[in-house]
Structures are given as C-alpha cells and as structure tokens.
Design a protein around this motif. Structure first.
Motif, PDB file in Angstrom:
ATOM      1  N   VAL A 211      -8.611   2.661  -7.890  1.00  0.00           N
ATOM      2  CA  VAL A 211      -8.020   3.830  -7.224  1.00  0.00           C
ATOM      3  C   VAL A 211      -8.893   4.218  -6.041  1.00  0.00           C
ATOM      4  CG1 VAL A 211      -7.535   6.294  -7.456  1.00  0.00           C
ATOM      5  CG2 VAL A 211      -6.866   4.730  -9.275  1.00  0.00           C
ATOM      6  N   TYR A 212     -10.210   4.207  -6.274  1.00  0.00           N
ATOM      7  CA  TYR A 212     -11.179   4.572  -5.246  1.00  0.00           C
ATOM      8  C   TYR A 212     -11.043   3.650  -4.024  1.00  0.00           C
ATOM      9  CZ  TYR A 212     -15.882   5.233  -3.301  1.00  0.00           C
ATOM     10  OH  TYR A 212     -16.949   5.459  -2.476  1.00  0.00           O
ATOM     11  N   VAL A 213     -11.124   2.354  -4.267  1.00  0.00           N
ATOM     12  CA  VAL A 213     -11.131   1.395  -3.156  1.00  0.00           C
ATOM     13  C   VAL A 213      -9.774   1.350  -2.446  1.00  0.00           C
ATOM     14  CG1 VAL A 213     -11.162  -1.063  -2.677  1.00  0.00           C
ATOM     15  CG2 VAL A 213     -13.008  -0.049  -3.969  1.00  0.00           C
ATOM     16  N   ILE A 214      -8.677   1.341  -3.223  1.00  0.00           N
ATOM     17  CA  ILE A 214      -7.358   1.231  -2.605  1.00  0.00           C
ATOM     18  C   ILE A 214      -7.037   2.498  -1.806  1.00  0.00           C
ATOM     19  CG2 ILE A 214      -4.882   1.046  -3.078  1.00  0.00           C
ATOM     20  CD1 ILE A 214      -5.583  -0.747  -5.423  1.00  0.00           C
ATOM     21  N   SER A 215      -7.429   3.661  -2.334  1.00  0.00           N
ATOM     22  CA  SER A 215      -7.130   4.880  -1.582  1.00  0.00           C
ATOM     23  C   SER A 215      -8.021   4.992  -0.345  1.00  0.00           C
ATOM     24  CB  SER A 215      -7.251   6.116  -2.472  1.00  0.00           C
ATOM     25  OG  SER A 215      -8.566   6.300  -2.889  1.00  0.00           O
ATOM     26  N   MET A 216      -9.274   4.517  -0.449  1.00  0.00           N
ATOM     27  CA  MET A 216     -10.139   4.514   0.736  1.00  0.00           C
ATOM     28  C   MET A 216      -9.529   3.607   1.811  1.00  0.00           C
ATOM     29  SD  MET A 216     -13.179   6.192   0.410  1.00  0.00           S
ATOM     30  CE  MET A 216     -14.826   5.514   0.467  1.00  0.00           C
ATOM     31  N   ALA A 217      -9.033   2.443   1.395  1.00  0.00           N
ATOM     32  CA  ALA A 217      -8.418   1.523   2.352  1.00  0.00           C
ATOM     33  C   ALA A 217      -7.162   2.165   2.943  1.00  0.00           C
ATOM     34  CB  ALA A 217      -8.085   0.202   1.670  1.00  0.00           C
ATOM     35  N   GLY A 218      -6.346   2.814   2.094  1.00  0.00           N
ATOM     36  CA  GLY A 218      -5.146   3.477   2.570  1.00  0.00           C
ATOM     37  C   GLY A 218      -5.469   4.551   3.586  1.00  0.00           C
ATOM     38  N   PHE A 219      -6.573   5.261   3.317  1.00  0.00           N
ATOM     39  CA  PHE A 219      -7.001   6.311   4.238  1.00  0.00           C
ATOM     40  C   PHE A 219      -7.363   5.717   5.597  1.00  0.00           C
ATOM     41  CE2 PHE A 219     -10.399   8.721   6.212  1.00  0.00           C
ATOM     42  CZ  PHE A 219      -9.782   9.938   6.359  1.00  0.00           C
ATOM     43  N   LEU A 220      -7.943   4.529   5.606  1.00  0.00           N
ATOM     44  CA  LEU A 220      -8.290   3.871   6.871  1.00  0.00           C
ATOM     45  C   LEU A 220      -7.080   3.147   7.467  1.00  0.00           C
ATOM     46  CD1 LEU A 220     -11.784   2.454   5.920  1.00  0.00           C
ATOM     47  CD2 LEU A 220     -11.310   4.262   7.554  1.00  0.00           C
ATOM     48  N   GLN A 221      -5.904   3.379   6.880  1.00  0.00           N
ATOM     49  CA  GLN A 221      -4.640   2.783   7.329  1.00  0.00           C
ATOM     50  C   GLN A 221      -4.645   1.272   7.250  1.00  0.00           C
ATOM     51  OE1 GLN A 221      -4.153   5.047  11.019  1.00  0.00           O
ATOM     52  NE2 GLN A 221      -2.485   6.131  10.006  1.00  0.00           N
ATOM     53  N   ILE A 222      -5.341   0.763   6.214  1.00  0.00           N
ATOM     54  CA  ILE A 222      -5.246  -0.651   5.884  1.00  0.00           C
ATOM     55  C   ILE A 222      -4.344  -0.677   4.658  1.00  0.00           C
ATOM     56  CG2 ILE A 222      -6.544  -2.737   5.351  1.00  0.00           C
ATOM     57  CD1 ILE A 222      -9.069  -1.125   6.033  1.00  0.00           C
ATOM     58  N   GLY A 223      -3.325  -1.493   4.664  1.00  0.00           N
ATOM     59  CA  GLY A 223      -2.422  -1.508   3.525  1.00  0.00           C
ATOM     60  C   GLY A 223      -1.120  -0.795   3.846  1.00  0.00           C
ATOM     61  N   PRO A 224      -0.777   0.291   3.119  1.00  0.00           N
ATOM     62  CA  PRO A 224       0.512   0.950   3.353  1.00  0.00           C
ATOM     63  C   PRO A 224       0.611   1.473   4.786  1.00  0.00           C
ATOM     64  CG  PRO A 224      -0.912   2.309   1.970  1.00  0.00           C
ATOM     65  CD  PRO A 224      -1.561   0.970   2.077  1.00  0.00           C
ATOM     66  N   GLN A 225       1.748   1.248   5.408  1.00  0.00           N
ATOM     67  CA  GLN A 225       1.903   1.650   6.804  1.00  0.00           C
ATOM     68  C   GLN A 225       2.799   2.885   6.920  1.00  0.00           C
ATOM     69  OE1 GLN A 225       0.106   0.494   9.392  1.00  0.00           O
ATOM     70  NE2 GLN A 225      -0.969  -0.614   7.774  1.00  0.00           N
ATOM     71  N   PRO A 226       2.674   3.649   8.036  1.00  0.00           N
ATOM     72  CA  PRO A 226       3.259   4.970   8.168  1.00  0.00           C
ATOM     73  C   PRO A 226       4.571   5.368   7.501  1.00  0.00           C
ATOM     74  CG  PRO A 226       1.901   4.663   9.998  1.00  0.00           C
ATOM     75  CD  PRO A 226       1.705   3.460   9.085  1.00  0.00           C
ATOM     76  N   PRO A 227       5.744   4.791   7.652  1.00  0.00           N
ATOM     77  CA  PRO A 227       6.794   5.590   7.016  1.00  0.00           C
ATOM     78  C   PRO A 227       6.596   5.742   5.505  1.00  0.00           C
ATOM     79  CG  PRO A 227       7.675   3.571   7.974  1.00  0.00           C
ATOM     80  CD  PRO A 227       6.226   3.597   8.281  1.00  0.00           C
ATOM     81  N   ALA A 228       5.839   4.845   4.892  1.00  0.00           N
ATOM     82  CA  ALA A 228       5.616   4.915   3.450  1.00  0.00           C
ATOM     83  C   ALA A 228       4.918   6.219   3.089  1.00  0.00           C
ATOM     84  CB  ALA A 228       4.768   3.734   3.000  1.00  0.00           C
ATOM     85  N   SER A 229       5.221   6.727   1.886  1.00  0.00           N
ATOM     86  CA  SER A 229       4.463   7.883   1.420  1.00  0.00           C
ATOM     87  C   SER A 229       3.440   7.364   0.448  1.00  0.00           C
ATOM     88  CB  SER A 229       5.387   8.903   0.762  1.00  0.00           C
ATOM     89  OG  SER A 229       5.589   8.591  -0.589  1.00  0.00           O
ATOM     90  N   ASP A 230       2.177   7.591   0.777  1.00  0.00           N
ATOM     91  CA  ASP A 230       1.083   7.149  -0.081  1.00  0.00           C
ATOM     92  C   ASP A 230       0.067   8.271   0.023  1.00  0.00           C
ATOM     93  OD1 ASP A 230      -0.521   4.527  -1.208  1.00  0.00           O
ATOM     94  OD2 ASP A 230      -1.810   5.860  -0.055  1.00  0.00           O
ATOM     95  N   TRP A 231      -0.526   8.663  -1.098  1.00  0.00           N
ATOM     96  CA  TRP A 231      -1.395   9.833  -1.082  1.00  0.00           C
ATOM     97  C   TRP A 231      -2.483   9.742  -0.020  1.00  0.00           C
ATOM     98  CZ3 TRP A 231      -1.953  10.082  -7.113  1.00  0.00           C
ATOM     99  CH2 TRP A 231      -0.780  10.633  -7.632  1.00  0.00           C
ATOM    100  N   SER A 232      -3.178   8.567   0.019  1.00  0.00           N
ATOM    101  CA  SER A 232      -4.290   8.467   0.962  1.00  0.00           C
ATOM    102  C   SER A 232      -3.785   8.468   2.404  1.00  0.00           C
ATOM    103  CB  SER A 232      -5.100   7.213   0.679  1.00  0.00           C
ATOM    104  OG  SER A 232      -4.250   6.120   0.472  1.00  0.00           O
ATOM    105  N   LEU A 233      -2.617   7.840   2.607  1.00  0.00           N
ATOM    106  CA  LEU A 233      -2.037   7.813   3.950  1.00  0.00           C
ATOM    107  C   LEU A 233      -1.602   9.232   4.357  1.00  0.00           C
ATOM    108  CD1 LEU A 233      -1.327   5.751   6.133  1.00  0.00           C
ATOM    109  CD2 LEU A 233       0.931   5.564   5.128  1.00  0.00           C
TER     110      LEU A 233
END
Lengths: 282, 339
Positions: A211-233
C-alpha cells in the motif's frame, strides 16, 4: 502447577479475543474499500458541483478540481489500490517463502540470495519503482505492481531465511536429509509447516508495504493516470485546491492512513514474537 | 539474518580485546578491516549500477526517442542516437562511465549537460533535508525507545508501542498532507510551500520544518520499534538481570548495562532508515516544492537519461553504503572480537 496454568490459559483466551477484534477492525475498512463503488452516490467523472466546492448540497465531502463528487471518487478509489496491494503481498510472500526455504537448504544458493539482497538494499524502493515504471510508460499500474513485487522479494526472502535457518539444523530436518528426501519435499513438508506464523506476519507487513509503495508511486503519477480515481492520485490532483476544499485532499489521505494503520495493527497482533528485528521493511 | 550475513567479516587473525592495547599491529588490523568492509560495499554499489544500466537499456524506448520533438524523421533520431553514443554497445558505455567515476566525472546527461553540474544545486538541499531528518529520528527513537523500555508492559510502553506501529505504516505524503492542513492552512504557523532564493536554497529555515517532520514521523515509528526490541533482548541477558538484582537504579541499568549491548542491533536497524528517508524525500520534495533531487530524478527517468539516473543512484547508493558501512563497523567494534 495449576496456579500458574490458569492465568496463562486466561491470558491466552483474552489474547485470542483481542486478535479477533483487531482482525475484524482491519477487515472492515478493507471490505469498505473493495465494495465502495457499490455505495457511491454519483458517477466518477460527471461534475456535480463547482470546482473545489466546500461540502454541502449534493456532495457530502465537496467537489474536486473539476467539481466531481469527492465522496463518490473516494469510494471508487480504493478498489484497485487495495487489489494490487493484495496481489503484491500474495505473490511476494509465496515466492519469498519458497526461495527462503530452498536458500537455507542449499547454502550456495542462500549466499547468492544474500548477495542480491545486499545489492538491492542500496536502491531505495521508490527509486526502483520510478526507474521501472517511468521507463515503461505503457505499463501503467501493471508496471508498478510488477516493480513492487520484484523489489519486495529480496527483503522478504531474508526474513524467511532468518526464520528458517534454525529449523534447517533441527533434528527432524536432518533426519529427512539422511533419509534421502528431495529438497522440495523437505522445504514443503518439513520446514514450511513450522513457518506459518512468520509467513502470516510477513504477508501482513508486505501488504502494508505494498500500500505504501503503490500509493507513493500513484502520488508521483506513476501508474494510474488522471481520469482514474485513485486515492494517491486524488491527493496529488487536488493538492493545489487544498485551501478551498481541504476534504478533497484530506479524505483520500486519511483513507490510506486508515487502511495502513489497521492492517499493520492486525499484523503486529498476529505476530507470535513481537521482536521487530525480523520485520525489516524495504 | 545475522547468522547468514556474517561470513566474510571476521578476519583470520584473532584481534586483541576491545580497548586493550593500541599497538601498531592492532591499528594495521583495524585499517585492514575497515578497508575490506569498504571494498565490499563499493563492489555492491558497482553491481547495483550495472543492474540499473542494464534495466534502462532493456526497457522499451531510449534517450533519443524520449527527448524527440514532434515531426522528427528517423534519420534525425539516428543522428542524435549517435551523438549520445547510444549506438555503442552497452558494456562499452558502462565501462567508460565506470572508469571516469573515480575522477569525480559522472558523465554527460542526455541533454548535453554535465551530470555533476545538474546535481550541484539540488543534491546538497536533499542531503540537508535527509540529514536533519536522520539525526532527529535517531534522537527521538532513542529517547522514546528507552522511555518505553524503562516501563516494560506499563501504559507508557503500550502507548509508545502502538503509536510507533501506527506511525510507520503511514506514507510520507499522507503525513505531509495532515501537517499541511493543520500547521499551515488552519493555523497559519508555517509556510505551505518552499520558496527558493537566488542561490538555489530555500529562503527561510521554517520551510524545512514540515518536510523534515513528514520524513521524521514514519521513520521514528520504525526506529522506535527497533530500539525497543533491541533493549528488550538485552533485558533478558544475565548481566542485566544481575544488575537489577543488585538493586541498581532502573535508569542506571538501562543506560549503562542495557543500551551498550543493544547498540549494534540499533545501528544495523537504523541504517535501513537511510533508504526509506531518501525514497520519502523524493515524494516530500515534490509536495512541498522543495528544490532537491526528487524533481530532477522524475524528469531524468522520463527522458531515459541513463547517466543522470546513474548519477542519482550513485549518490543515493553512496550515502546508504556509507551509513551501512558505519553500522557494520559499529557492530564489528562492539561484537566483532567476541563473536
């Protein structure tokens, strides 16, 4: 005898009850995160209010940067994050357990694994994820998941190997070796059953770490891209409007914190030995 | 873990006991041991760099296509590939880069700037951020861990233990957001973003407070558990129990008898913080707009800028190696001769 046995049995019973409560507490937010989309009052991508509108009207937590309902996006945003974290935790735990068991039975292989882990520790996991996921832009969330698996295994193997090495010297394992059993048989039938608690704890910690690593990556906009709803994004996207509607940023942040903290507590409670030395996080 | 990792570290010559004699033989032995440990760490760093070079190469896309403009022809791309040296074999480029490294040359980035120039401004900023966070988390963890260990099983111990467990599970950016809303937006005590002056440094020290806190809180949770665990292991040793039975004051036993024995385990555990701190710094820097290597790195990976990425990895790896080496030496100095 009986005077010491009774409080111990009592303590074990309360310990068990407390663990059940803790696991239920951890399961609740997880379940809510996975089934959230069913309860969302609005669709993901239709604006229902003004951008960064404060809570009120149709939106209980206000609007995000495009006026979309924060609550609905919050309820949608956990499913994939939790899902991929679960996947990472399962794969890392399974492969680390297998590799770790073989590593203690085959010292040469064990040393190789040890050297690889030593090298991997020099690369901060986030740096590794950035490297893999950004260099493979079409990979998206899959690339992040793969990277998290690849980077998580070395540490997990060390923990399993550390827990398994005293077992490898145990009498019943030596007996199996002299019987001429295969490495696979000894690993699966003799060592693995005695590693249950280590593996369970490892699974919990790997989940928190994922959860830590994936959300950190999501926060840096690696992985899920904008229209998606993702907590870190959501945290990243709405950060500029934190003055106008802080809930658009706070709500997903608190959701991540809630999941991470409850699962971590449940894991720690499950651990038979609370010594944190074995719990090396990458 | 210790049983697995301690194979090549103890030298063949049994050293005299710690603190006994400072003859030239002992000094030479110590120097040899330090050199050996350093060489091993350096070798690991080289292996890591080789893996990074290979990973960037194997992944689709390269520096030439990543930095291409719209409407460029294939021939243009080939020319730039040639200029960047991308048509040469990987091992040749890696060899060139590795041999230049000892002279302090980190190569040229895909955009033609010297990597050392690109790193010159942001690297010290990140080191300031990381070092303050590291020192603070070590001090806090020692204080909290000792405080909890002084009252084993009592409410203080449990509260510290649970808070530590909660803190280390939370990602740095979540901590940052909570700090930002409470310390900046609702109270207005601290500036929300970092403003950089002409010299590339943050204008005011107050801008460091929140990024440092965001890094310190999760790491302190982690390190407190390590300190507490190491002290608990020591509490079970005969000499500590004997000290308790002798009626020595609790604080005295804790600081004079328990803590020294726990130091090697604490040093090794705390050393793992370095990697997490540097990783967290990348995220925290982005959120607070702090002028460090975080943003530089994000751009470098998107541009497939191998020399620049390798430059960042070599800096991060060197810092982590140095901390791990220190932990190795602390462990050797306190345990090495007895183990």
């Amino acid at each position: 005898m009986s005077t010491t046995a009774l409080p111990q049995a009592e303590r074990r019973a309360t310990h068990k009850a407390r663990n059940t409560v803790l696991i239920a507490l951890a399961a609740l937010p997880l379940l809510l995160a996975l089934t959230g989309p069913l309860f969302a009052p609005h669709t993901l991508d239709t604006p229902v209010t003004a951008p960064y509108a404060t809570p009120g009207g149709g939106a209980a937590l206000g609007g995000d940067q495009l006026g979309r309902d924060v609550l609905s996006r919050l309820l949608h945003g956990g499913t994939l994050l939790i899902g991929s974290a679960l996947l990472v935790a399962v794969v890392v735990t399974l492969s680390a357990t297998l590799i770790g068991c073989v590593a203690v039975l085959r010292p040469a292989f064990g040393r190789l694994v040890e050297r690889c882990a030593d090298v991997a520790i020099l690369l901060p996991s986030l740096l590794g994820i950035m490297l893999i996921a950004l260099a493979w832009p079409s990979g998206g969330r899959g690339a992040v998941t793969l990277a998290a698996i690849a980077l998580g295994i070395p540490y997990a193997v060390r923990i399993v190997a550390a827990a398994a090495s005293p077992l490898a010297a145990a009498g019943y394992v030596e007996a199996a070796v002299t019987r001429g059993e295969s490495t696979a048989y000894i690993a699966l039938r003799e060592i693995l059953p005695n590693l249950r608690s280590t593996v369970l704890t490892l699974f919990g910690l790997r989940f928190v770490e994922a959860v830590y690593v994936i959300s950190m990556a999501g926060f840096l906009q690696i992985g899920p891209q904008p229209p998606a709803s993702d907590w870190s994004l959501m945290v990243r996207e709405n950060a500029p409007g934190i003055l106008l509607n802080p809930w658009a940023v706070l709500a997903p942040s608190l959701a991540i914190a809630l999941i991470a903290i409850t699962v971590n507590f449940a894991t720690t409670a499950l651990a038979p030995d609370t010594s944190p030395k074995a719990a090396t996080r990458s | 873990m210790a049983a697995l990792s301690r194979t090549a570290e103890t030298g063949p010559v049994p050293a005299p006991a710690v603190g006994a004699g400072t003859g030239p033989r002992r000094a030479a032995h110590l120097a040899l041991r330090v050199a050996g440990a350093a060489a091993r760490r350096a070798l690991m760093l080289v292996a890591l760099l080789a893996v990074v070079f290979a990973a960037v190469e194997v992944l689709p896309g390269d520096a030439a296509s990543a930095s291409s403009e719209r409407g460029e022809s294939a021939a243009d791309l080939d020319t730039r590939r040639h200029l960047l040296g991308l048509d040469r074999p990987l091992w040749e480029r890696f060899f060139d880069w590795m041999t230049a490294l000892p002279t302090g040359d980190l190569g040229t980035s895909a955009r033609g700037q010297k990597v050392t120039d690109l790193l010159a401004d942001p690297l010290p900023n990140t080191l300031v951020l990381g070092l303050s966070a590291f020192v603070l988390t070590v001090v806090l963890a020692l204080v909290l861990g000792c405080w909890a260990a002084a009252r084993p099983g009592r409410p203080t111990d449990r509260v510290i233990g649970h808070s530590a467990t909660a803190a280390f599970a939370v990602p740095e950016f979540v901590v940052s957001v909570v700090l930002l809303t409470t310390l900046s937006l609702w109270t207005g005590w601290l500036p929300a973003v970092t403003v950089t002056g002409g010299d590339g440094r943050p204008v005011s020290w107050t801008m460091l407070v929140m990024p440092v806190l965001a890094l310190v809180i999760p790491q302190t949770g982690w390190n407190t558990r390590i300190v507490r665990g190491a002290l608990a292991d020591q509490a079970a040793t005969p000499h500590v129990e004997a000290a308790h039975l002798d009626g020595l004051p609790l604080a005295h036993v804790l600081l004079r008898h328990q803590l020294p024995g726990a130091i090697p385990a604490i040093a090794t555990g705390v050393a793992t913080s370095t990697g997490m701190l540097l990783g967290g710094a990348i995220v925290v820097e982005t959120l607070f707009n702090y002028p460090g290597i975080g943003s530089l790195l994000a751009g470098a990976v998107a541009n497939r800028d191998t020399p620049l990425i390798a430059g960042v990895v070599v800096c991060a790896g060197a810092v982590i190696s140095l901390v791990l080496l220190t932990a190795d030496l602390i462990r050797n100095a306190t345990l090495g001769d007895r183990a």
